[in-house]
Structures are given as structure tokens and as C-alpha cells.
Design a protein around this motif. Sequence first.
Motif, short mmCIF file in Angstrom:
data_model
loop_
_atom_site.label_atom_id
_atom_site.label_comp_id
_atom_site.label_asym_id
_atom_site.label_seq_id
_atom_site.Cartn_x
_atom_site.Cartn_y
_atom_site.Cartn_z
N ASN A 47 8.96 -26.21 16.76
CA ASN A 47 8.56 -25.08 17.60
C ASN A 47 8.14 -23.86 16.78
N GLN A 48 8.81 -23.64 15.67
CA GLN A 48 8.55 -22.46 14.83
C GLN A 48 8.47 -22.94 13.38
N PRO A 49 7.31 -22.93 12.79
CA PRO A 49 7.19 -23.44 11.41
C PRO A 49 8.10 -22.67 10.45
N PHE A 50 8.60 -23.38 9.45
CA PHE A 50 9.36 -22.72 8.39
C PHE A 50 8.50 -21.63 7.75
N ASP A 51 9.16 -20.63 7.20
CA ASP A 51 8.50 -19.52 6.50
C ASP A 51 7.68 -18.65 7.43
N THR A 52 7.95 -18.72 8.74
CA THR A 52 7.31 -17.81 9.69
C THR A 52 8.39 -17.19 10.58
N LEU A 53 8.11 -15.99 11.06
CA LEU A 53 9.05 -15.26 11.91
C LEU A 53 8.26 -14.62 13.05
N ALA A 54 8.74 -14.82 14.26
CA ALA A 54 8.13 -14.16 15.42
C ALA A 54 9.15 -13.20 16.00
N GLU A 55 8.73 -11.99 16.36
CA GLU A 55 9.64 -10.97 16.88
C GLU A 55 9.19 -10.53 18.26
N ARG A 56 10.19 -10.23 19.09
CA ARG A 56 9.85 -9.63 20.38
C ARG A 56 10.99 -8.70 20.80
N GLU A 57 10.64 -7.68 21.53
CA GLU A 57 11.60 -6.69 22.01
C GLU A 57 11.79 -6.90 23.51
N GLU A 58 13.03 -6.85 23.97
CA GLU A 58 13.31 -6.95 25.40
C GLU A 58 14.54 -6.13 25.72
N VAL A 59 14.83 -5.99 27.00
CA VAL A 59 16.02 -5.26 27.44
C VAL A 59 16.85 -6.22 28.27
N VAL A 60 18.12 -6.36 27.92
CA VAL A 60 19.04 -7.25 28.62
C VAL A 60 20.19 -6.41 29.15
N ASP A 61 20.30 -6.30 30.46
CA ASP A 61 21.36 -5.49 31.09
C ASP A 61 21.40 -4.07 30.53
N GLY A 62 20.23 -3.50 30.33
CA GLY A 62 20.14 -2.13 29.85
C GLY A 62 20.28 -1.96 28.36
N ILE A 63 20.43 -3.05 27.61
CA ILE A 63 20.62 -3.00 26.16
C ILE A 63 19.34 -3.45 25.47
N PRO A 64 18.80 -2.67 24.54
CA PRO A 64 17.63 -3.14 23.79
C PRO A 64 18.02 -4.27 22.84
N VAL A 65 17.23 -5.33 22.89
CA VAL A 65 17.48 -6.52 22.07
C VAL A 65 16.19 -6.89 21.36
N ARG A 66 16.25 -6.98 20.03
CA ARG A 66 15.12 -7.51 19.26
C ARG A 66 15.47 -8.93 18.86
N ARG A 67 14.63 -9.88 19.31
CA ARG A 67 14.85 -11.30 19.01
C ARG A 67 13.92 -11.73 17.87
N LEU A 68 14.50 -12.46 16.94
CA LEU A 68 13.77 -12.99 15.79
C LEU A 68 13.72 -14.51 15.92
N ARG A 69 12.56 -15.01 16.26
CA ARG A 69 12.39 -16.45 16.43
C ARG A 69 12.17 -17.07 15.05
N VAL A 70 13.07 -17.99 14.66
CA VAL A 70 13.03 -18.53 13.31
C VAL A 70 13.47 -20.00 13.35
N ALA A 71 12.89 -20.81 12.47
CA ALA A 71 13.30 -22.21 12.37
C ALA A 71 14.64 -22.30 11.65
N VAL A 72 15.54 -23.13 12.17
CA VAL A 72 16.85 -23.32 11.55
C VAL A 72 16.68 -24.15 10.28
N PRO A 73 17.10 -23.63 9.12
CA PRO A 73 16.95 -24.41 7.88
C PRO A 73 17.71 -25.73 7.95
#
Length: 452
Positions: free
Chosen positions: A46-72
Motif C-alpha cells: 500500500n505504501q512503498p518503503f522510503d516514502t511517507l504520506a502525511e495528512r491532517e485531521e481532527v478527531v473529537d476536537g483533537i488535531p491529529v497528524r497521521r504519517l502513512r508509512v510502510a512497516v519495516p
Amino acid sequence: MLIVTHGYPPAQTNGAELQAQRKVAWWHARGHVVRVLAADPQPATNQPFDTLAEREEVVDGIPVRRLRVAVPDSTRSLRETYDHPLLTAAVERELVAFQPDVVYQVSGYLFGTAPLRIAAQHGVATVLFAMDYWHICQRITLLRPAGACCPGPRHPADCAACRLTARAVFAERGPAVQGAAWRVLARAGGAAPARVGARLGVADFADRQRTIAADLREVALVVVNSHFLGERLAHLGVPRERLLVVRQGIAAGEFPARAARQSRDHAGLTVLYLGQISRHKGTDLAITAVRQLRDAGLPVRLRLHGPLTDTGAYAEQVRAWCDDAAIHLGAPLDRAGVAAALAAADVLVVPSRWYENSPNVILEAFAAGVPVVAAGHGGMAEMVRDGVDGLLVQPGDVNALAGALRRLATEPGLLARLQAGVRPPYGVDDELAGEEAALAALLGAGARPLDR
């Protein structure tokens, strides 16, 4: 507060992630400024190694930055599992942008100890919430690939042998071959010249141990949910005066205790299993024990709910065993479903082969007035009072587990005595008030350490 965690709801909803969310919600409600930096672990497909995808969202009023990364995986360097360059750089960026008073890290999976090290370099106070055995064991569970519990590595060669024998070439030959291979490789790695040990990965694990131990020495506070885990971290070098042992809490009213046993359309004992359907959780032990009792003519039923996380032959065997009206394999449950399942159960079974730390499900059962049969090791042995609110059995021993369930099904008055012995667990306020007091002492800012 910057909360750094390897996953966060609703994308990930296992025990660690739910605990992190509960803490965040509590601190937010107290008026503290909270932000979450969460890894979003993905397979490499789903996510190639050596790449990182980021997105910002709000969960229950809390800002959350998610870092999509392949599990080594085992094809990557070991260092990437505890000092991932993309995640480390993201932590640095977040720390500089947010300027927190405290960095609060959950576990060490994916992020490693880099958030603690980076925060210390910037003069920011650090707290580690150690949820599991990741800092001691790269496999997290302190289970060797063949299934034996590890008391903790004697030498980096032990860990290198674990990583090698987890590979398919050994796993496909079964636990006996894996166990024999582990013994040979661990012995060889410990005695071999440095160049041979390096090829086996011994030097890599020595580096891992040194890096983690050095980073842990910089942490101001380490929060754990069991004395068992606390002692192992102390052995790793965490000063005992920096350890805070506090059992996690359960939200009031979420699992109302039963006033009386529900009416049933059947006779006999109803056993409940909640959690991952996997070998390290001992799911097969619960199924086999109930099958033994059924074969002996005892009216015992087993209800299992959770994700089937093991694949291959194990998953096929579980499905085959559960093709029975008395042994039902159901889907994972939401919170209301968990409460309903507990209300319909006589006893919860937690037969984990690994040590566990402080399973939420045991506290949920106690909140619902349900006694627990658990493997008598790790943090579970601290939670269940044998003969008072449950029964402890020899870990990994299916006959001992069957014997405990047989007692509950046949011994007059035993189930009622255990039900009466169940005490309500801590509330969330009890848990987190202790943490907040420790944070106040850490920051030297009175009773509300993070107010602005």
C-alpha cells in the motif's frame, strides 16, 4: 502536549490506541492543549518503503497528524525498526512547529525512541507510556518464534536468532525446527567471532540495545500499567524513581455490572473470549479446552469475538474447530457489543501465551461483574486474584485450562463465589489524576501543569 503514538482511532483501535485516545480526551477536557502525531502503519503493497504520506485531521476536537508509512519487515535494516529516518524527521518538524511543554510517547513501535531523544535535545520534558515489551524485545511479545516465552535476552545473539528463525524458511518447518534452529543460532552468535556475529545480525541487536538504553536514561517519567513490566524496564536501566505504576481505568457506566445472572435458553457454562484470534493470544487453547469438555459430555459453550490476525494453517484450523453450534467465532465487537457479550457470559477466558501487560479486556470483565480465567504469568497474574475473582492456570497448558473450566461447570457454588469476589476496576479519573500529579511535579507548575 504532543502525543506520539504508533496508531490512533478510528484508523487503529487496539488496546494501546484506545488508551491513548482516552488519555488525550481526558487531558483535552481538563483544558490542556493536546496534539497527536500518529503513525498510520501500512503494508509495503500500500505504501512503498522510503516514502511517507502525511495528512491532517481532527478527531473529537483533537488535531491529529497521521504519517502513512510502510512497516519495516525482515528485508529492511533492523535500525529502521527503532530509528526510522522518515518518522524521525517528521517528529523533528512537529516538535519545532508545535513547541510543546511535554512530549508523551505511547510504546516504541514504529517511532522507536527517537521522539524521546529529539525532545531531550530540545530541552522538552519527556514521558514514555510503555504499553508492552517493545523496548526489550523487537518482536514486542517476548515470545520466540517457536512460541516459548523469553525471560529477556541474555545476549544480543538471542534476539538475532529470533529474527532469523521467524523467517518463512524456518516457520514452514514447524515449531520444533524453529526452536532447534533458535538454540543453534543463539549459541553460535554468542560464541562466534565478531565478523560471523555481524553476519548473523548480533551487532545490529547490540546497537539496538545500546541506543534504546541510552534514550531511556533521558526520559523524565515512564508510566506502566503493571509491576511486571516496570521491573523489566528497571532491569533495562530505567531508574525506579522515574517509574509510575498505575493500572488503566475504565469509564464509569460503560460496562454496567449485572445485578443477577441473565435468563438463558440453555443450561451449562458460557465462556467468552474477546481479542485477537491468534496463537500468541492462546485462542487455540481456549477452543481445545472447551472441545475436551464437550467431548466429556459437559454443557460448555464458547463465544469468540475478534479479528483473525494469524493466517495460513492456524486460521484454517480455528475456522474448522469453530464449525460447531457450541463454539462460535464472531466478528470484532464495538463497545456496546462488548458490553452485551459480557452480560451474556459466565466467565471470560484470557489464555495468552505471551506475558501480556495489563489487558483492557480483564478490566472490562470485572467492570461487568464477570470473573476471569487467565494464564498465570506477566501482568495478568497481578490482575486476577486466584480463587477470589477468577482462576489462574499454567500458561500454555490446555489441560490446566480445561480443568479450571471444568471446575466452574461442575463445582457447586464456585462460579457464584468468584462473581461475588469481583471488584470494580479503577475509573479513568483515578488513573489519570495520578499521571497529572506526576506531570505537575515534573514541570514544577502546580496542580494543573499544562494550563496556558
